[in-house]
Motif scaffolding. Structure first.
Motif, PDB file in Angstrom:
ATOM      1  N   CYS A 139       0.833  -1.213   0.000  1.00 15.71           N
ATOM      2  CA  CYS A 139       0.000   0.000   0.000  1.00 15.71           C
ATOM      3  C   CYS A 139       0.871   1.268   0.000  1.00 15.71           C
ATOM      4  N   LEU A 140       1.833   1.323   0.920  1.00 15.67           N
ATOM      5  CA  LEU A 140       2.646   2.532   1.041  1.00 15.67           C
ATOM      6  C   LEU A 140       3.591   2.681  -0.157  1.00 15.67           C
ATOM      7  N   GLY A 141       4.182   1.600  -0.600  1.00 10.23           N
ATOM      8  CA  GLY A 141       5.095   1.669  -1.734  1.00 10.23           C
ATOM      9  C   GLY A 141       4.404   2.170  -2.982  1.00 10.23           C
ATOM     10  N   ARG A 142       3.131   1.824  -3.138  1.00  7.93           N
ATOM     11  CA  ARG A 142       2.373   2.206  -4.325  1.00  7.93           C
ATOM     12  C   ARG A 142       1.893   3.642  -4.235  1.00  7.93           C
ATOM     13  N   THR A 143       1.572   4.090  -3.021  1.00 13.93           N
ATOM     14  CA  THR A 143       0.857   5.357  -2.882  1.00 13.93           C
ATOM     15  C   THR A 143       1.643   6.445  -2.152  1.00 13.93           C
ATOM     16  N   TYR A 144       2.305   6.088  -1.070  1.00 18.16           N
ATOM     17  CA  TYR A 144       2.919   7.113  -0.234  1.00 18.16           C
ATOM     18  C   TYR A 144       4.126   6.519   0.491  1.00 18.16           C
ATOM     19  N   PRO A 145       5.248   6.396  -0.199  1.00 21.13           N
ATOM     20  CA  PRO A 145       6.413   5.726   0.413  1.00 21.13           C
ATOM     21  C   PRO A 145       6.936   6.474   1.634  1.00 21.13           C
ATOM     22  N   VAL A 146       7.085   5.759   2.720  1.00 21.32           N
ATOM     23  CA  VAL A 146       7.635   6.334   3.962  1.00 21.32           C
ATOM     24  C   VAL A 146       8.533   5.262   4.595  1.00 21.32           C
ATOM     25  N   PRO A 147       9.417   5.632   5.514  1.00 23.80           N
ATOM     26  CA  PRO A 147      10.199   4.608   6.220  1.00 23.80           C
ATOM     27  C   PRO A 147       9.275   3.606   6.916  1.00 23.80           C
ATOM     28  N   LEU A 148       9.630   2.334   6.742  1.00 20.94           N
ATOM     29  CA  LEU A 148       8.750   1.254   7.234  1.00 20.94           C
ATOM     30  C   LEU A 148       9.608   0.134   7.832  1.00 20.94           C
ATOM     31  N   ARG A 149       9.245  -0.336   9.001  1.00 19.20           N
ATOM     32  CA  ARG A 149       9.952  -1.446   9.647  1.00 19.20           C
ATOM     33  C   ARG A 149       8.938  -2.505  10.069  1.00 19.20           C
ATOM     34  N   SER A 150       9.440  -3.727  10.189  1.00 15.01           N
ATOM     35  CA  SER A 150       8.540  -4.828  10.525  1.00 15.01           C
ATOM     36  C   SER A 150       9.002  -5.536  11.795  1.00 15.01           C
ATOM     37  N   VAL A 151       8.069  -5.840  12.663  1.00 14.87           N
ATOM     38  CA  VAL A 151       8.339  -6.726  13.795  1.00 14.87           C
ATOM     39  C   VAL A 151       7.546  -8.001  13.518  1.00 14.87           C
ATOM     40  N   SER A 152       8.269  -9.054  13.138  1.00 17.40           N
ATOM     41  CA  SER A 152       7.588 -10.284  12.724  1.00 17.40           C
ATOM     42  C   SER A 152       8.538 -11.461  12.877  1.00 17.40           C
ATOM     43  N   LEU A 153       8.071 -12.636  12.500  1.00 17.95           N
ATOM     44  CA  LEU A 153       8.910 -13.835  12.615  1.00 17.95           C
ATOM     45  C   LEU A 153       9.916 -13.880  11.460  1.00 17.95           C
ATOM     46  N   PRO A 154      11.063 -14.507  11.702  1.00 15.81           N
ATOM     47  CA  PRO A 154      12.062 -14.572  10.631  1.00 15.81           C
ATOM     48  C   PRO A 154      11.666 -15.586   9.567  1.00 15.81           C
ATOM     49  N   ASP A 155      12.376 -15.551   8.455  1.00 17.10           N
ATOM     50  CA  ASP A 155      12.116 -16.461   7.346  1.00 17.10           C
ATOM     51  C   ASP A 155      12.832 -17.795   7.617  1.00 17.10           C
ATOM     52  N   GLU A 156      12.316 -18.517   8.575  1.00 18.63           N
ATOM     53  CA  GLU A 156      12.901 -19.819   8.909  1.00 18.63           C
ATOM     54  C   GLU A 156      11.834 -20.666   9.601  1.00 18.63           C
ATOM     55  N   PHE A 157      12.061 -21.980   9.630  1.00 21.61           N
ATOM     56  CA  PHE A 157      11.119 -22.841  10.342  1.00 21.61           C
ATOM     57  C   PHE A 157      11.323 -22.627  11.844  1.00 21.61           C
ATOM     58  N   ILE A 158      10.218 -22.462  12.528  1.00 21.54           N
ATOM     59  CA  ILE A 158      10.267 -22.013  13.909  1.00 21.54           C
ATOM     60  C   ILE A 158      10.653 -23.165  14.839  1.00 21.54           C
ATOM     61  N   SER A 159      11.489 -22.830  15.806  1.00 20.44           N
ATOM     62  CA  SER A 159      11.922 -23.802  16.817  1.00 20.44           C
ATOM     63  C   SER A 159      10.759 -24.142  17.747  1.00 20.44           C
ATOM     64  N   SER A 160      10.877 -25.249  18.454  1.00 23.51           N
ATOM     65  CA  SER A 160       9.832 -25.574  19.432  1.00 23.51           C
ATOM     66  C   SER A 160      10.132 -24.914  20.775  1.00 23.51           C
ATOM     67  N   GLY A 161       9.092 -24.726  21.558  1.00 24.16           N
ATOM     68  CA  GLY A 161       9.203 -24.057  22.853  1.00 24.16           C
ATOM     69  C   GLY A 161       7.838 -23.573  23.264  1.00 24.16           C
ATOM     70  N   THR A 162       7.724 -22.937  24.402  1.00 25.29           N
ATOM     71  CA  THR A 162       6.412 -22.396  24.764  1.00 25.29           C
ATOM     72  C   THR A 162       6.173 -21.135  23.931  1.00 25.29           C
ATOM     73  N   PRO A 163       4.909 -20.808  23.662  1.00 27.25           N
ATOM     74  CA  PRO A 163       4.637 -19.621  22.850  1.00 27.25           C
ATOM     75  C   PRO A 163       5.301 -18.369  23.417  1.00 27.25           C
ATOM     76  N   GLU A 164       5.256 -18.193  24.731  1.00 23.87           N
ATOM     77  CA  GLU A 164       5.844 -16.978  25.309  1.00 23.87           C
ATOM     78  C   GLU A 164       7.356 -16.948  25.141  1.00 23.87           C
ATOM     79  N   GLU A 165       7.989 -18.127  25.327  1.00 19.73           N
ATOM     80  CA  GLU A 165       9.442 -18.191  25.105  1.00 19.73           C
ATOM     81  C   GLU A 165       9.792 -17.796  23.679  1.00 19.73           C
ATOM     82  N   LEU A 166       9.025 -18.320  22.760  1.00 19.64           N
ATOM     83  CA  LEU A 166       9.339 -18.053  21.355  1.00 19.64           C
ATOM     84  C   LEU A 166       9.083 -16.602  20.984  1.00 19.64           C
TER      85      LEU A 166
END
Lengths: 315, 265
Positions: A264-291
């Motif tokens: 949306c922003l790239g097409r219409t109104y480019p601004v600095p943008l950062r993401s807080v998300s999971l990495p591009d890898e298969f997720i390790s096991s653990g409790t949800p909060e730990e992960l």
């Protein structure tokens, strides 16, 4: 923003849907075999709930058959099986014929983290976003979930809802918000940085906004409960004031909320943008909060990202 | 069914087959062997068996037809057009940009199509669910579901046939189009089953007429694909590999069908 109480969106969904089951003649609920137990589901009349489906894809196809007969079915299952194992069934039997089948996935994101990478599907949002005609919701609390389910009962479009089993805070609906397709709600106003979040990350975003306030950075927090159609106007009107944006989601970085915001922003109104998300890898096991801690799905990661984009914004 | 009617149905089948060849030939792509094999069965269903009115394709009390064989789609298109659900003119735009008759059917756009045609299995789950829901209605419409015997070999399909048998869906009518010798293992347990040859309309009528769709188990009819129509001029020298029809092949195939159909007139 007041946070009143906490409740799991999965349990809330079961309660809401049990009420609709009693009220509506065209109601049907198909439950895949691996769905966690919930007392509210046992209150649904026997003729309106089908829980003998062998697999998630059989539940999807059965729901399509019911929709052809005039019903408005719901399908409840776990994200990995329901979406990962039945992607083509959803595409062909639900989305292509545009049948009013509502697909509800529990245990999306990191909810089943202890079962390891095969049991999790943190990219479910990306998969659904690529199916033409499918609407996509990730409610953050019981209030938005209730609004979404009410909307779905009156709308005939196929849709996907991702639910969580972790207790989620309930946010007050101060403005009398009506939850709708393509909608988003502003939970906190601010003029310096826009934080878009969905699902469980909304409460982290609000916490991050509190911390940023102490550094004299006013953060606007938008709950993007609808990811498709994406609420472009809500995002654009916010970034036109703030000039920068952070997205936060319990999902892989590609194709989810960050992807939708970047498109949306790239097409219409480019601004600095950062993401807080999971990495591009298969997720390790653990409790949800730990992960969540391990992979940085926390309020302080959002604060860091917000400070970065705030420093980069055009002045 | 008297001989006159049988001859009429054979003549209609021949015309449907010509239309299949014309539409696939003009599109320069698309399957034609399975559609040609399924033509006789579809003609029987649409002209004799199914309760429907072409001018009212959305009537609630109509029988429903679900095609579980995407490779037979041209046969369904040709049969629906010939039965009067839409103009035959649409057939000549098969697989074209914006045309009503797409390679994969857009069932909401095509009069007479009651359900999407799925490539995924077990598509029986959709048909069974539709039939079960319709069974509670006043006129109890039937759901005729046509599937290839290839599908029955999958474990998922076998599971679904067991599930449908347990649910007792009397108005579910599965028709298995068998390419080979109709081996006994192909028919599911827990179903009322019959057999017939696809080109034998009297046998089809006898088998369908012996079912009581108002009660009992779901019904299954194994139909041997009619191989008597095999067209010698198609694929000569190509060793049976799938290919699009050239205009020359189309002309010769139509001529061959024309000669054969003259015996029904």
């Amino acid at each position: 923003m007041n946070i009143n109480k906490t409740a799991s969106t999965f349990e809330a969904f079961c309660g809401i849907i049990a009420r609709y089951a009693r009220e509506r003649d065209d109601f049907a609920l198909l439950v895949a075999k691996d769905v966690p137990d919930c007392g509210a589901l046992r209150e649904i009349p026997e003729d309106k709930i089908i829980s003998s489906c062998a697999d998630a894809h059989s539940a999807i196809l059965s729901a399509a058959g019911l929709a052809l007969a005039g019903k408005r079915p719901w399908v409840l299952g776990r994200a990995a099986g329901l979406l990962g194992g039945s992607y083509q069934h959803i595409r062909e039997a639900v989305a292509m014929p545009s049948l009013p089948v509502r697909i509800v996935a529990v245990d999306g994101g990191l909810s089943l983290a202890q079962d390891g990478a095969a049991g999790m599907l943190p990219s479910d949002i990306a998969l659904v976003r690529t199916i033409p005609g499918m609407n996509l919701f990730v409610p953050s609390d019981v209030l938005s979930l209730t609004g979404i389910v009410e909307g779905a009962e009156t709308d005939g479009a196929p849709l996907y809802i991702r639910l969580g089993r972790a207790p989620a805070p309930e946010f007050e609906n101060q403005s009398g918000e009506i939850f709708r397709l393509g909608g988003a709600r502003i939970l906190r106003e601010g003029a310096d940085v826009t934080i878009c979040a969905c699902g469980i990350m909304v409460s982290r975003a609000l916490e991050a906004a509190e911390r940023l306030e102490r550094q004299n950075i006013g953060a606007e927090v938008i709950d993007c409960y609808c990811l498709k159609p994406f609420p472009e106007q809500a995002l654009l009107s916010s970034v036109r004031r703030t000039g920068c944006c952070v997205t936060a989601e319990e999902h892989c970085g590609a194709g989810g909320l960050f992807g939708a915001a970047a498109e949306c922003l790239g097409r219409t109104y480019p601004v600095p943008l950062r993401s807080v998300s999971l990495p591009d890898e298969f997720i390790s096991s653990g409790t949800p909060e730990e992960l969540r801690e391990y992979y940085g799905l926390t309020w302080n990661e959002i604060v860091d990202a917000a400070a970065q984009v705030w420093a980069l914004r055009r002045r | 069914m008297d001989n006159t009617r049988i001859e009429e149905l054979k003549s209609i089948t021949s015309e449907v087959r010509k239309d299949i060849l014309r539409m696939v030939g003009m599109a320069r792509s698309g399957p034609y062997e399975t559609p040609l094999a399924a033509a006789g069965l579809l003609v029987y269903l649409y002209w004799e068996e199914l309760v429907l009115i072409p001018s009212e394709p959305e009537r609630g009390d109509r029988d429903r037809f679900v095609l579980g064989m995407p490779e037979a789609v041209p046969a369904l298109y040709a049969a629906l057009a010939r039965r009067g659900f839409f103009e035959r003119e649409h057939l000549w735009h098969y697989r074209r940009l914006g045309a009503m008759l797409q390679a994969h059917p857009d069932f909401r756009r095509i009069p007479g199509m009651d359900a999407p045609c799925l490539t995924v299995q077990p598509s029986l789950a959709m048909a069974a669910s539709l039939a079960r829901e319709l069974a509670s209605r006043r006129f109890r419409p039937r759901v005729a579901f046509v599937v290839s015997d290839e599908a029955l070999r999958s474990d998922e399909f076998a599971e679904e046939t067991c599930r449908a048998a347990k649910l007792d869906i009397p108005n579910l009518f599965m028709i298995i189009l068998c390419g080979g010798d109709m081996d006994g293992g192909a028919l599911p347990e827990g179903w009322e089953t019959r057999r017939a040859a696809g080109g034998d309309f009297a046998a089809l009528e006898g088998a369908c007429g012996s079912f009581d769709f108002s009660r009992g188990a779901p019904k299954a009819l194994a139909v041997r694909a009619d191989g008597g129509f095999a067209i010698s001029s198609i694929g000569a020298g190509r060793q049976g590999e799938p290919h699009s029809l050239s205009l020359g092949e189309l002309d010769m195939a139509l001529e061959e069908l024309e000669v054969r159909s003259s015996e029904y007139k």
